[in-house]
Design a protein around this motif. Structure first.
Motif, PDB file in Angstrom:
ATOM      1  N   SER A  25      21.784   6.540  52.244  1.00  0.00           N
ATOM      2  CA  SER A  25      20.825   7.544  52.721  1.00  0.00           C
ATOM      3  C   SER A  25      19.385   7.146  52.458  1.00  0.00           C
ATOM      4  CB  SER A  25      21.113   8.899  52.076  1.00  0.00           C
ATOM      5  OG  SER A  25      20.753   8.887  50.712  1.00  0.00           O
ATOM      6  N   ARG A  26      19.140   6.280  51.511  1.00  0.00           N
ATOM      7  CA  ARG A  26      17.770   5.871  51.168  1.00  0.00           C
ATOM      8  C   ARG A  26      17.193   4.868  52.163  1.00  0.00           C
ATOM      9  NH1 ARG A  26      20.067   5.549  45.794  1.00  0.00           N
ATOM     10  NH2 ARG A  26      19.674   7.523  44.768  1.00  0.00           N
ATOM     11  N   GLN A  27      18.011   4.379  53.060  1.00  0.00           N
ATOM     12  CA  GLN A  27      17.541   3.422  54.045  1.00  0.00           C
ATOM     13  C   GLN A  27      16.705   4.162  55.089  1.00  0.00           C
ATOM     14  OE1 GLN A  27      20.668   0.877  55.548  1.00  0.00           O
ATOM     15  NE2 GLN A  27      21.879   1.243  53.703  1.00  0.00           N
ATOM     16  N   VAL A  28      15.425   3.945  55.041  1.00  0.00           N
ATOM     17  CA  VAL A  28      14.499   4.639  55.933  1.00  0.00           C
ATOM     18  C   VAL A  28      14.733   4.193  57.369  1.00  0.00           C
ATOM     19  CG1 VAL A  28      12.069   5.056  56.439  1.00  0.00           C
ATOM     20  CG2 VAL A  28      12.830   4.811  54.066  1.00  0.00           C
ATOM     21  N   ASN A  29      14.678   5.133  58.282  1.00  0.00           N
ATOM     22  CA  ASN A  29      14.839   4.880  59.717  1.00  0.00           C
ATOM     23  C   ASN A  29      16.185   4.273  60.067  1.00  0.00           C
ATOM     24  OD1 ASN A  29      12.251   5.875  60.298  1.00  0.00           O
ATOM     25  ND2 ASN A  29      11.339   3.887  59.880  1.00  0.00           N
ATOM     26  N   HIS A  30      17.194   4.544  59.301  1.00  0.00           N
ATOM     27  CA  HIS A  30      18.531   4.045  59.613  1.00  0.00           C
ATOM     28  C   HIS A  30      19.094   4.881  60.765  1.00  0.00           C
ATOM     29  CE1 HIS A  30      22.714   2.917  59.314  1.00  0.00           C
ATOM     30  NE2 HIS A  30      22.342   1.901  58.546  1.00  0.00           N
ATOM     31  N   GLU A  31      19.723   4.233  61.721  1.00  0.00           N
ATOM     32  CA  GLU A  31      20.221   4.926  62.915  1.00  0.00           C
ATOM     33  C   GLU A  31      21.345   5.921  62.631  1.00  0.00           C
ATOM     34  OE1 GLU A  31      23.297   1.423  64.360  1.00  0.00           O
ATOM     35  OE2 GLU A  31      21.337   1.596  65.302  1.00  0.00           O
ATOM     36  N   ARG A  32      21.982   5.818  61.476  1.00  0.00           N
ATOM     37  CA  ARG A  32      23.076   6.738  61.152  1.00  0.00           C
ATOM     38  C   ARG A  32      22.716   7.705  60.022  1.00  0.00           C
ATOM     39  NH1 ARG A  32      28.537   4.006  60.262  1.00  0.00           N
ATOM     40  NH2 ARG A  32      27.394   2.306  59.330  1.00  0.00           N
ATOM     41  N   VAL A  33      21.403   7.922  59.803  1.00  0.00           N
ATOM     42  CA  VAL A  33      20.955   8.864  58.783  1.00  0.00           C
ATOM     43  C   VAL A  33      19.913   9.804  59.391  1.00  0.00           C
ATOM     44  CG1 VAL A  33      19.849   9.139  56.527  1.00  0.00           C
ATOM     45  CG2 VAL A  33      21.320   7.154  56.948  1.00  0.00           C
ATOM     46  N   VAL A  34      20.098  11.098  59.156  1.00  0.00           N
ATOM     47  CA  VAL A  34      19.114  12.106  59.548  1.00  0.00           C
ATOM     48  C   VAL A  34      18.662  12.808  58.281  1.00  0.00           C
ATOM     49  CG1 VAL A  34      18.788  14.320  60.733  1.00  0.00           C
ATOM     50  CG2 VAL A  34      20.004  12.466  61.880  1.00  0.00           C
ATOM     51  N   HIS A  35      17.344  12.927  58.129  1.00  0.00           N
ATOM     52  CA  HIS A  35      16.759  13.620  56.988  1.00  0.00           C
ATOM     53  C   HIS A  35      16.151  14.937  57.491  1.00  0.00           C
ATOM     54  CE1 HIS A  35      16.996   9.795  54.819  1.00  0.00           C
ATOM     55  NE2 HIS A  35      16.368   9.231  55.835  1.00  0.00           N
ATOM     56  N   LEU A  36      16.564  16.048  56.894  1.00  0.00           N
ATOM     57  CA  LEU A  36      15.974  17.348  57.223  1.00  0.00           C
ATOM     58  C   LEU A  36      15.369  17.960  55.972  1.00  0.00           C
ATOM     59  CD1 LEU A  36      18.598  19.026  59.605  1.00  0.00           C
ATOM     60  CD2 LEU A  36      16.451  17.902  60.219  1.00  0.00           C
ATOM     61  N   SER A  37      14.242  18.605  56.146  1.00  0.00           N
ATOM     62  CA  SER A  37      13.569  19.225  55.002  1.00  0.00           C
ATOM     63  C   SER A  37      14.349  20.442  54.505  1.00  0.00           C
ATOM     64  CB  SER A  37      12.152  19.651  55.382  1.00  0.00           C
ATOM     65  OG  SER A  37      12.192  20.798  56.198  1.00  0.00           O
ATOM     66  N   ASP A  38      14.156  20.730  53.249  1.00  0.00           N
ATOM     67  CA  ASP A  38      14.765  21.913  52.652  1.00  0.00           C
ATOM     68  C   ASP A  38      14.288  23.181  53.367  1.00  0.00           C
ATOM     69  OD1 ASP A  38      16.456  23.062  50.559  1.00  0.00           O
ATOM     70  OD2 ASP A  38      14.589  23.814  49.679  1.00  0.00           O
ATOM     71  N   ASP A  39      13.068  23.159  53.863  1.00  0.00           N
ATOM     72  CA  ASP A  39      12.534  24.328  54.572  1.00  0.00           C
ATOM     73  C   ASP A  39      13.377  24.662  55.800  1.00  0.00           C
ATOM     74  OD1 ASP A  39      10.419  24.694  52.789  1.00  0.00           O
ATOM     75  OD2 ASP A  39       9.052  23.446  53.967  1.00  0.00           O
ATOM     76  N   ILE A  40      13.712  23.657  56.603  1.00  0.00           N
ATOM     77  CA  ILE A  40      14.475  23.934  57.824  1.00  0.00           C
ATOM     78  C   ILE A  40      15.926  24.266  57.492  1.00  0.00           C
ATOM     79  CG2 ILE A  40      15.111  21.579  58.466  1.00  0.00           C
ATOM     80  CD1 ILE A  40      13.992  24.412  60.818  1.00  0.00           C
ATOM     81  N   ILE A  41      16.498  23.610  56.485  1.00  0.00           N
ATOM     82  CA  ILE A  41      17.859  23.957  56.072  1.00  0.00           C
ATOM     83  C   ILE A  41      17.895  25.408  55.611  1.00  0.00           C
ATOM     84  CG2 ILE A  41      19.661  23.528  54.340  1.00  0.00           C
ATOM     85  CD1 ILE A  41      19.654  21.454  56.559  1.00  0.00           C
ATOM     86  N   GLY A  42      16.916  25.819  54.825  1.00  0.00           N
ATOM     87  CA  GLY A  42      16.849  27.209  54.377  1.00  0.00           C
ATOM     88  C   GLY A  42      16.687  28.177  55.538  1.00  0.00           C
ATOM     89  N   TYR A  43      15.921  27.778  56.528  1.00  0.00           N
ATOM     90  CA  TYR A  43      15.657  28.642  57.680  1.00  0.00           C
ATOM     91  C   TYR A  43      16.923  28.897  58.497  1.00  0.00           C
ATOM     92  CZ  TYR A  43      12.909  30.643  61.483  1.00  0.00           C
ATOM     93  OH  TYR A  43      12.382  31.498  62.420  1.00  0.00           O
ATOM     94  N   ILE A  44      17.777  27.881  58.646  1.00  0.00           N
ATOM     95  CA  ILE A  44      18.981  28.016  59.470  1.00  0.00           C
ATOM     96  C   ILE A  44      20.253  28.204  58.632  1.00  0.00           C
ATOM     97  CG2 ILE A  44      17.906  26.666  61.316  1.00  0.00           C
ATOM     98  CD1 ILE A  44      19.801  24.349  60.588  1.00  0.00           C
ATOM     99  N   GLN A  45      20.088  28.352  57.310  1.00  0.00           N
ATOM    100  CA  GLN A  45      21.216  28.375  56.377  1.00  0.00           C
ATOM    101  C   GLN A  45      22.296  29.382  56.737  1.00  0.00           C
ATOM    102  OE1 GLN A  45      21.695  26.264  53.613  1.00  0.00           O
ATOM    103  NE2 GLN A  45      23.715  27.146  53.771  1.00  0.00           N
ATOM    104  N   ASP A  46      21.932  30.587  57.105  1.00  0.00           N
ATOM    105  CA  ASP A  46      22.950  31.601  57.410  1.00  0.00           C
ATOM    106  C   ASP A  46      23.917  31.122  58.489  1.00  0.00           C
ATOM    107  OD1 ASP A  46      22.013  33.381  55.528  1.00  0.00           O
ATOM    108  OD2 ASP A  46      20.799  34.517  56.963  1.00  0.00           O
ATOM    109  N   THR A  47      23.412  30.452  59.497  1.00  0.00           N
ATOM    110  CA  THR A  47      24.288  29.989  60.573  1.00  0.00           C
ATOM    111  C   THR A  47      25.109  28.775  60.158  1.00  0.00           C
ATOM    112  OG1 THR A  47      22.488  28.690  61.567  1.00  0.00           O
ATOM    113  CG2 THR A  47      22.819  30.933  62.386  1.00  0.00           C
TER     114      THR A  47
END
Length: 154
Positions: A25-47
């Motif tokens: 996961s630490r490999q920046v710009n890796h084609e098989r890794v997506v990084h999402l901020s805690d803010d957006i995870i918290g925003y959509i968490q209920d779903t």
């Protein structure tokens, strides 16, 4: 930089071999890794709590992501996960370029709770759309082949 949640697309063979998710996961710009901020995870968490995931620490399926640990999204939960991502993506495409969202309710320790406020989240629409589209592509891989998405909590 705030807290980040990683989603990694791996084959079942890579998972079975015990690949180190955190190094991957630490490999920046890796084609098989997506990084999402805690803010957006918290925003959509209920779903996200509607998605069936596998929790390897307790060796069983559950609903939602293991916020502080690892979860697998496999064929069992990929349909709802993909549909939820597509629904949010459709909503986010309607937003202005700089999205202003309402975050968590917060107040300082010396402040009366009734005097707190909601955080304001500022996100770039284009960046979020790119990451959601990539996650949807990951879901397509799971549906077509022997892959899983590994979610790494904070």
């Amino acid at each position: 930089m705030g807290l980040i949640h990683d989603f990694i697309l791996l084959t079942r063979d890579e998972i079975d071999r015990g690949i180190n998710y955190y190094d991957f996961s630490r490999q920046v710009n890796h084609e098989r890794v997506v990084h999402l901020s805690d803010d957006i995870i918290g925003y959509i968490q209920d779903t996200l709590n509607w998605v069936t995931t596998f929790n390897p620490s307790i060796n069983k399926y559950q609903f939602g992501l293991n916020y502080f640990g690892v979860s697998y999204i496999d064929k069992q939960g990929v349909g709802p996960f993909s549909n939820i991502l597509k629904a949010w993506l459709l909503l986010f495409t309607q937003a202005p370029d700089l999205m202003k969202l309402t975050g968590n309710f917060t107040y300082s320790e010396d402040e009366d709770e009734s005097k707190g406020h909601y955080e304001k989240l500022y996100l770039r629409k284009h960046e979020l759309i790119v990451e959601f589209n990539r996650l949807i592509e990951f879901c397509d891989c799971i549906e077509k082949d022997n892959y899983a998405i590994i979610y790494l909590g904070i």
